[in-house]
Design an enzyme around this catalytic site. Structure first.
Site, PDB file in Angstrom:
ATOM      1  CB  SER A 167      -0.210  -7.273  -8.396  1.00 31.33           C
ATOM      2  OG  SER A 167      -0.516  -6.787  -7.104  1.00 31.33           O
ATOM      3  CG  ASP A 375      16.548   2.547   9.379  1.00 31.64           C
ATOM      4  OD1 ASP A 375      15.637   1.503   9.914  1.00 31.64           O
ATOM      5  OD2 ASP A 375      18.160   2.249   9.481  1.00 31.64           O
ATOM      6  CG  HIS A 428      -5.382  -6.942  -8.021  1.00 30.92           C
ATOM      7  ND1 HIS A 428      -4.891  -5.369  -8.450  1.00 30.92           N
ATOM      8  CD2 HIS A 428      -4.151  -7.641  -7.977  1.00 30.92           C
ATOM      9  CE1 HIS A 428      -3.395  -5.710  -7.650  1.00 30.92           C
ATOM     10  NE2 HIS A 428      -3.480  -7.611  -7.097  1.00 30.92           N
TER      11      HIS A 428
END
Length: 450
Positions: A167, A375, A428
């Site tokens: 994951s 940023d 998953h």
């Protein structure tokens, strides 16, 4: 991205243990908080760098003698998350049983988790106000985890090592391939091929759709639970029910039990959770203590607050995430708490988490600052991935509700030489269902023995 300032990590081993066919060693490493000190002007010129501790536990099969074990190559395991500590286990099973036949396993507590220097509501105020805490947490993403791993590899005297990423650990492995491929001999990824570019919104548009499909599949298996989920939701709107920790359980927080939908090994447990929901009382039906206790364990982030604080930041690249999942949710009214038949949600994180979860309330301003940060440094070097020479194999799950299949395949195509094994047999949590089989398959793929 600039190269990190390379230095030696201080390394101590504090304990050895042997039990049930496994020997362990507890490693502690001292690493810089900021591997790129020029990005912290407040440190310039003072000759010091803030450090943190990173913990890792070594696992070796007792089938190997100590002398033979010392010659085994290392395998670094990168856990899912963000904010997930390394797996705690008391015996070798699943993928670890398979790996321990030919590796020494290093189970990393990624910075901020487990026995590494903590980052939670108790420890973070040491850094100062919300701005200082947010600035501190900008150093807890995949790029810093990779830089830690390289210092640790060198401290252990390891040659380029094998990395297994599950994951979010797979996201970290892609960053590793981008910024320090010289430290890698081979890479195995399970359910963890991150999108390499684009805004976070496209992740959530894809995964909301996957979660809706998984809801439909689940309610087809257990049609009685469709009415029960709606009934619980309406009850929570009309009646104050409190979790064992004291706060009110809201409908939107109850919807978080949809985390069960992300796996084959857990999805049927959702039915047994829901069947415990109601008990009679003198004031009419109420939610049972057993149900509320189980739900509390699913909806609290006390054990992994970084999951909520940094969840969207793992997709942030040179732009603000700005609560992307919350904004995209407006496009999927069926997930709204007051929908006629509300659906259960996936792993998305919303601003109200930081109002309703006691473990997160004091971190609300920190989370807002991180959501607004524009940023963020790049997490991947696409050109370098296009030219990759490290053998890579990835298990890509077709129905994964957390890491979208189509986005994963885009990434697979962008990493030169990456071999993708696509399957609908697992969700998953595939590595938890058949870890030994998946590990052996991926290892055989990178080594050409399959």
């Amino acid at each position: 991205m600039a190269e990190p300032v390379v230095e030696q990590a201080a390394h101590t081993i504090r304990a050895h243990h042997e039990f049930r066919g496994v020997r362990t060693a507890e490693h502690f490493f001292t690493v810089p908080l900021d591997h790129w000190p020029s990005t912290r002007p407040e440190d310039a010129g003072n000759g010091t760098r803030e450090t943190i501790t990173v913990f890792a536990r070594e696992f070796v099969s007792a089938e190997h003698t100590a002398e033979d074990a010392s010659r085994l190559p290392w395998l670094l395991y990168l856990q899912g998350g963000p904010g997930g500590r390394g797996t705690r286990t008391t015996s070798l099973s699943g993928w670890m049983k398979a790996a321990a036949r030919s590796f020494r396993i290093l189970m990393l507590d990624q910075r901020g988790t487990g026995l590494s220097t903590p980052a939670d509501r108790t420890s973070l105020p040491i850094q100062g106000d919300a701005e200082a805490q947010a600035r501190y947490l900008t150093h807890f993403r995949a790029d810093s985890i990779v830089a830690d791993a390289e210092l640790i590899r060198n401290a252990l005297g390891s040659e380029p090592w094998t990395v297994l990423g599950q994951s979010f650990g797979g996201f970290c492995a892609l960053s590793y391939l981008s910024f320090a491929p010289e430290g890698l001999s081979e890479v195995l990824i399970t359910g963890g091929l991150a999108p390499l570019d684009g805004p976070a919104e496209r992740v959530y548009r894809a995964t909301f759709q996957r979660v809706a499909e998984r809801n439909a599949e689940y309610f087809a298996w257990y049609p009685e639970d469709r009415e029960l989920v709606t009934r619980i939701s309406r009850h929570l709107e009309a009646t104050q029910e409190r979790l064992p920790s004291g706060e009110r359980l809201t409908t939107e927080r109850f919807q978080m039990v949809g985390s069960f939908l992300g796996g084959n090994t857990r999805v049927d447990a959702l039915h047994t959770l829901l069947e415990d929901a109601f008990v009679p009382s003198r004031d009419g039906e109420r939610l049972s203590d057993a149900f509320l206790e189980q739900v509390h364990g699913l909806v609290s982030r006390a054990s992994n607050p970084l999951y909520a604080v940094l969840h969207e930041a793992i997709y942030g690249q040179q732009q603000a995430t700005d609560w992307a999942a919350w904004r995209v949710l407006a496009e999927f009214p069926e997930f709204q708490p007051r929908a006629e038949e509300p659906l259960l949600t996936g792993e998305m994180v919303y601003p109200w988490y930081f109002e309703q979860d006691p473990a997160l309330v004091s971190l609300r301003e920190v989370a807002e600052l991180l959501a607004a940060k524009q940023d963020w440094k790049p997490l991947y070097d696409v050109a370098r991935l296009n030219a990759n020479t490290v053998p890579v194999a990835a298990a890509v799950y077709r129905n994964d509700i957390y890491v979208d299949f189509q986005l994963s395949m885009e990434t697979a195509a962008a990493v030169r030489g990456l071999q993708a094994w696509t399957t609908a047999d697992f969700h998953h949590d595939g590595i938890g269902e058949d870890g030994e089989g998946i590990f052996n398959r991926l290892l055989g793929m990178v080594r050409g023995t399959n």
